[in-house]
Design a protein around this motif. Structure first.
Motif, PDB file in Angstrom:
ATOM      1  N   LEU A 272       8.528  -1.688 -11.545  1.00 29.24           N
ATOM      2  CA  LEU A 272       7.471  -2.170 -12.415  1.00 29.24           C
ATOM      3  C   LEU A 272       6.191  -2.379 -11.612  1.00 29.24           C
ATOM      4  O   LEU A 272       6.218  -2.851 -10.481  1.00 29.24           O
ATOM      5  N   LYS A 273       5.071  -2.002 -12.205  1.00 23.26           N
ATOM      6  CA  LYS A 273       3.749  -2.195 -11.604  1.00 23.26           C
ATOM      7  C   LYS A 273       3.596  -1.454 -10.274  1.00 23.26           C
ATOM      8  O   LYS A 273       2.678  -1.737  -9.508  1.00 23.26           O
TER       9      LYS A 273
ATOM     10  N   GLY B 136       0.784  -1.233   0.000  1.00 20.21           N
ATOM     11  CA  GLY B 136       0.000   0.000   0.000  1.00 20.21           C
ATOM     12  C   GLY B 136       0.808   1.271   0.000  1.00 20.21           C
ATOM     13  O   GLY B 136       0.252   2.364  -0.147  1.00 20.21           O
ATOM     14  N   HIS B 137       2.119   1.166   0.172  1.00 22.59           N
ATOM     15  CA  HIS B 137       2.965   2.361   0.157  1.00 22.59           C
ATOM     16  C   HIS B 137       3.267   2.767  -1.272  1.00 22.59           C
ATOM     17  O   HIS B 137       3.854   2.017  -2.029  1.00 22.59           O
ATOM     18  N   ALA B 138       2.869   3.990  -1.621  1.00 23.28           N
ATOM     19  CA  ALA B 138       3.021   4.441  -3.003  1.00 23.28           C
ATOM     20  C   ALA B 138       4.438   4.935  -3.306  1.00 23.28           C
ATOM     21  O   ALA B 138       4.888   4.881  -4.436  1.00 23.28           O
ATOM     22  N   THR B 139       5.109   5.439  -2.295  1.00 21.70           N
ATOM     23  CA  THR B 139       6.422   6.035  -2.536  1.00 21.70           C
ATOM     24  C   THR B 139       7.535   5.085  -2.110  1.00 21.70           C
ATOM     25  O   THR B 139       7.481   4.501  -1.029  1.00 21.70           O
ATOM     26  N   LEU B 140       8.524   4.955  -2.969  1.00 20.73           N
ATOM     27  CA  LEU B 140       9.658   4.069  -2.699  1.00 20.73           C
ATOM     28  C   LEU B 140      10.940   4.837  -2.954  1.00 20.73           C
ATOM     29  O   LEU B 140      11.045   5.607  -3.912  1.00 20.73           O
ATOM     30  N   TYR B 141      11.896   4.648  -2.052  1.00 17.05           N
ATOM     31  CA  TYR B 141      13.169   5.364  -2.106  1.00 17.05           C
ATOM     32  C   TYR B 141      14.328   4.359  -2.107  1.00 17.05           C
ATOM     33  O   TYR B 141      14.275   3.335  -1.426  1.00 17.05           O
TER      34      TYR B 141
ATOM     35  N   ASN C 187       4.525   5.616  -7.038  1.00 11.14           N
ATOM     36  CA  ASN C 187       3.962   4.483  -7.793  1.00 11.14           C
ATOM     37  C   ASN C 187       5.060   3.974  -8.734  1.00 11.14           C
ATOM     38  O   ASN C 187       6.130   3.630  -8.270  1.00 11.14           O
ATOM     39  N   ASN C 188       4.858   3.951 -10.037  1.00 14.07           N
ATOM     40  CA  ASN C 188       5.934   3.459 -10.892  1.00 14.07           C
ATOM     41  C   ASN C 188       6.611   4.576 -11.662  1.00 14.07           C
ATOM     42  O   ASN C 188       7.371   4.320 -12.594  1.00 14.07           O
ATOM     43  N   GLY C 189       6.363   5.823 -11.270  1.00  9.74           N
ATOM     44  CA  GLY C 189       7.002   6.960 -11.911  1.00  9.74           C
ATOM     45  C   GLY C 189       8.141   7.518 -11.080  1.00  9.74           C
ATOM     46  O   GLY C 189       8.081   7.501  -9.854  1.00  9.74           O
ATOM     47  N   VAL C 190       9.176   8.016 -11.741  1.00  8.02           N
ATOM     48  CA  VAL C 190      10.329   8.585 -11.048  1.00  8.02           C
ATOM     49  C   VAL C 190      10.034  10.030 -10.656  1.00  8.02           C
ATOM     50  O   VAL C 190       9.670  10.854 -11.494  1.00  8.02           O
ATOM     51  N   VAL C 191      10.168  10.324  -9.370  1.00  3.71           N
ATOM     52  CA  VAL C 191       9.962  11.676  -8.861  1.00  3.71           C
ATOM     53  C   VAL C 191      11.270  12.453  -8.874  1.00  3.71           C
ATOM     54  O   VAL C 191      11.311  13.624  -9.250  1.00  3.71           O
TER      55      VAL C 191
END
Lengths: 120, 112
Positions: free
Chosen positions: A70-71, A28-33, A51-55
């Motif tokens: 991915l995904k 459920g966590h949308a942001t990944l670092y 999500n799957n886009g680069v911030v």
């Protein structure tokens, strides 16, 4: 609740070889670092996904580092070819997206145990 | 970017209260202040977050003066297990998304 999973925990390679690290964030966590932490220093942000886009990937050495999500769930960080100075712990973290009216809250980050890379 | 400055290291005896101060002179109106703790061979762990005045939880207290240009993390009656690196972070609102930027942190050593 399961935490952030990372693998492998340890990896030893020779310079010019390649390596890949895997991260599974909290559900459920949308942001990944992805962070790089060199011994004695604070974690340095390499790349941030929403999500799957680069911030933000402004500090990612793109000539040798790549990352994908991915995904919008799992993520992999790859180094090819590795250099001696890439020896570090690679930390993955995830967070919920929080927002408050009239302000912005930095969501709590949950970190994995990290992947320790040694380049010989 | 709202940068932070904190002492590189601190020593304390067991049972004492420890206060770690962080300076963030150019903190933005919408920025929050967050502290993380990191033990050796582990990832950082969230301790506390605040915007102004005082925040307290079961682990620590966070004091933020009215001008918000600094903050103080207070650890009551430390034990050997509180030996860790403590990071002060300020929320970056220059972009549309939050950046979580870590500085070098404060290495706290608790002495028996």
């Amino acid at each position: 609740e399961a935490g952030v999973a990372q693998s492998p925990r340890y990896k030893i390679i020779e310079k010019r070889q390649s390596v890949a690290f895997w991260c599974n964030p909290i559900s459920g966590h949308a942001t990944l670092y992805w962070y790089q932490q060199i011994l004695g220093q604070g974690p340095k942000l390499l790349i941030q996904f929403q999500n799957n886009g680069v911030v933000d990937d402004s500090q990612l050495p793109k000539d040798r580092f790549s990352a994908e999500r991915l995904k919008g769930v799992d993520s992999t960080l790859k180094i090819q070819p590795a250099k001696l100075e890439d020896s570090a712990v690679y930390l993955c973290a995830s967070s919920l997206d929080l927002g408050l009216a009239g302000g912005r809250v930095t969501g709590e980050l949950f970190f994995g145990e990290g992947s320790r890379l040694t380049v010989l | 970017l709202a940068k932070t400055t904190q002492p590189i290291s601190m020593d304390s005896y067991e049972g004492q209260e420890v206060n770690i101060t962080c300076s963030h002179n150019n903190i933005a109106t919408n920025d929050y202040i967050t502290w993380y703790q990191q033990f050796p061979s582990q990832g950082p762990r969230f301790i506390i977050q605040g915007y102004k005045t005082k925040v307290t939880n079961e682990v620590a207290s966070l004091f933020i003066p009215a001008d918000r240009k600094s903050s103080t993390l207070s650890l009551p009656r430390v034990s050997l297990s509180d030996t860790a690196v403590y990071y002060c972070l300020v929320g970056d609102t220059e972009t549309s998304y939050d950046k979580v930027i870590f500085g070098p942190g404060t290495s706290l050593s608790v002495i028996p």
